[in-house]
Design an enzyme around this catalytic site. Structure first.
Site, mmCIF file in Angstrom:
data_model
loop_
_atom_site.group_PDB
_atom_site.id
_atom_site.type_symbol
_atom_site.label_atom_id
_atom_site.label_comp_id
_atom_site.label_asym_id
_atom_site.label_seq_id
_atom_site.Cartn_x
_atom_site.Cartn_y
_atom_site.Cartn_z
ATOM 1 N N SER A 1 -13.590 -9.644 -4.727
ATOM 2 C CA SER A 1 -12.818 -8.785 -5.614
ATOM 3 C C SER A 1 -11.625 -9.736 -5.947
ATOM 4 C CB SER A 1 -12.456 -7.454 -5.033
ATOM 5 O OG SER A 1 -11.413 -7.712 -3.950
ATOM 6 N N THR B 1 -16.975 -6.988 1.030
ATOM 7 C CA THR B 1 -17.526 -6.902 2.380
ATOM 8 C C THR B 1 -18.288 -5.797 2.465
ATOM 9 O OG1 THR B 1 -15.195 -7.879 2.983
ATOM 10 C CG2 THR B 1 -16.457 -6.442 4.467
ATOM 11 N N GLN C 1 9.514 -2.755 -5.839
ATOM 12 C CA GLN C 1 9.018 -3.581 -4.781
ATOM 13 C C GLN C 1 8.761 -2.599 -3.472
ATOM 14 O OE1 GLN C 1 10.832 -7.332 -3.775
ATOM 15 N NE2 GLN C 1 10.636 -8.253 -5.950
ATOM 16 N N THR D 1 -11.876 -4.810 -1.233
ATOM 17 C CA THR D 1 -10.791 -4.015 -1.134
ATOM 18 C C THR D 1 -9.403 -4.619 -1.727
ATOM 19 O OG1 THR D 1 -10.522 -4.792 1.060
ATOM 20 C CG2 THR D 1 -11.797 -2.979 1.011
#
Length: 343
Positions: A65, A20, A277, A96
């Site tokens: 990305s 971006t 996680q 990102t």
């Protein structure tokens, strides 16, 4: 700042890979621009920043990305390594979504570089109203010339984070990156960095990897996951498998077929590792009884590493030419600040 034999300051090498940050509107949506160096120089006018040298990253055309892969990491690391003698540090401008993966990969691939490497991006393109691109670039540039800093950082949202301790966890406006188990390295006030801690240099003699033929995979544990899923991934020919388990390394340890699949994978020579996680804390295999059968089957713990650090570390290690036992040993050691060492 590094200088030439004539006393001139060496520039910071800047590599735009996509994302971006450098995009502009088009009739097909946002697309990478070809004049980013000129627009960046204009945006930086009047600010305190080091000289820049824009480099071809060697990764091909600018990409989203989401399309990053290990070949991209190796090409980028190769470009940085070839230019190390001509630059005081490096800034990688990147999308990102996988920024923390790339930053983590570079921390291992370039551990011996002796130069700062800082990855950054933006939530809104450079030049748009309320864009964070200029601030993130300035943060990265200041980090790239900071005396004594030779590690790999991630500059975003007024902070310099340790790249291999960072993870993108939020998509809302603000700071999308978190460093749950390590404090920020520094904060940026628009003019200067304010350091909060240093990055310890640990095993800087890590092997230089130029081949990436061996592959790793990553899989989240979920309710109802079966051993067939593990078998299916292993059959693709991967050399390492990272499982994102429930907190503390818990998985379906009472499922005999699942445990047998882990055992079969390790007997085949696949390194099977676990991270949590839960982004805070880490894996403690054996803390709960249901994780013990998994550990006995060969699952190894990744301590408090992020999934990005653990995955790229596995990828790095399986391409170092080490045997399986050496890979397991190295994976559980703190090589370049990516995990909290315990006695």
């Amino acid at each position: 700042m590094q200088t030439t034999p004539d006393g001139d300051a060496l520039p910071v090498g800047v590599l735009y890979t996509g994302g971006t940050f450098g995009m502009v509107p088009s009739d097909r949506g946002y697309t990478p621009s070809s004049d980013l160096p000129e627009r960046a120089q204009a945006a930086l006018a009047g600010s305190n920043h080091p000289p820049l040298r824009w480099l071809d990253p060697g990764t091909g055309p600018a990409i989203n990305s989401a399309d990053v892969n290990p070949a991209f990491w190796h090409a980028l690391a190769g470009t940085i390594r070839r230019n190390a003698a001509h630059c005081t540090g490096f800034v990688v401008i990147h999308g990102t979504d996988t920024l923390a993966f790339t930053g983590s990969a570079l921390s291992f691939l370039l551990a011996d570089l002796g130069r700062p490497v800082v990855v950054t991006g933006a939530r809104a393109p450079l030049g748009e109203a309320a864009s964070d691109a200029r601030e993130n670039l300035l943060t990265a540039l200041h980090a790239a010339v900071s005396p004594g800093f030779t590690g790999t950082g991630l500059a975003f949202g007024g902070q310099l984070l340790q790249a291999n301790r960072s993870s993108k966890r939020f998509g809302a406006p603000g700071q999308p990156f978190t460093s749950p188990n390590a404090a920020p390295l520094a904060t940026f006030d628009g003019n200067a960095l304010h350091w909060q801690r240093t990055l310890d240099t640990l095993e800087a003699s890590l092997p230089v990897v130029t081949d990436y033929a061996s592959r790793a995979a990553m899989l989240a544990v979920y309710p109802g996951i079966s051993g067939d899923v593990i078998h299916g991934v292993v059959e693709t020919g991967v050399h390492a498998l990272l499982l994102e388990t429930y907190p503390s390394g818990i998985g379906p340890g009472e499922d005999a077929a699942f445990v047998a699949a882990i055992d079969a994978a390790t007997r085949r020579g696949v390194v099977v590792a676990a991270v949590s996680q839960n982004q805070y804390g880490g894996v403690r295999l054996g803390h709960y009884a249901t994780s013990t059968p998994l550990a006995e089957a060969g699952l190894i713990g990744g301590a408090d590493m992020t999934r990005e650090a653990a995955f790229t570390k596995l990828h790095y290690l399986i391409n170092c030419g080490l045997d399986r036992d050496a890979i397991i040993d190295a994976f559980q050691r703190n090589l370049c600040g990516e995990l909290t060492a315990t006695d």
